[in-house]
Design a protein around this motif. Structure first.
Motif, PDB file in Angstrom:
ATOM      1  N   ARG A  14      18.037  84.010   0.895  1.00 42.85           N
ATOM      2  CA  ARG A  14      16.421  83.177   1.736  1.00 42.85           C
ATOM      3  C   ARG A  14      16.396  81.877   2.672  1.00 42.85           C
ATOM      4  O   ARG A  14      15.357  81.062   3.226  1.00 42.85           O
ATOM      5  N   LYS A  18      14.796  81.139   5.934  1.00 41.03           N
ATOM      6  CA  LYS A  18      13.957  80.095   5.524  1.00 41.03           C
ATOM      7  C   LYS A  18      14.683  78.471   7.630  1.00 41.03           C
ATOM      8  O   LYS A  18      14.020  78.373   8.224  1.00 41.03           O
ATOM      9  N   ARG A  21      14.619  79.877  10.297  1.00 41.84           N
ATOM     10  CA  ARG A  21      12.892  79.951  11.269  1.00 41.84           C
ATOM     11  C   ARG A  21      12.571  78.349  11.504  1.00 41.84           C
ATOM     12  O   ARG A  21      11.713  78.307  12.174  1.00 41.84           O
TER      13      ARG A  21
END
Length: 58
Positions: A14, A18, A21
């Motif tokens: 995760r 992130k 992104r």
């Protein structure tokens, strides 16, 4: 114990997702600003070797 390792691996994925992104967003915004900057500069300083009008030939 195996569940804890999977949970930490899930958390790591995760965080990586992130991070990518964020990098993609910053990259897209910077490419947009560079493109806009190039358009503004080429609009202000157009090439001087090309005439702005067609000269009539005698």
């Amino acid at each position: 114990m195996n569940n804890i390792i999977d949970f930490y691996e899930f958390q790591r994925h995760r965080k990586i997702k992130k991070f990518f992104r964020l990098v993609f967003t910053i990259g897209a915004i910077s490419i947009f600003f560079v493109f806009a900057y190039v358009l503004i500069i080429t609009d202000i300083h157009y090439p001087t070797e090309y005439p702005t009008y067609i000269e009539a030939k005698p």
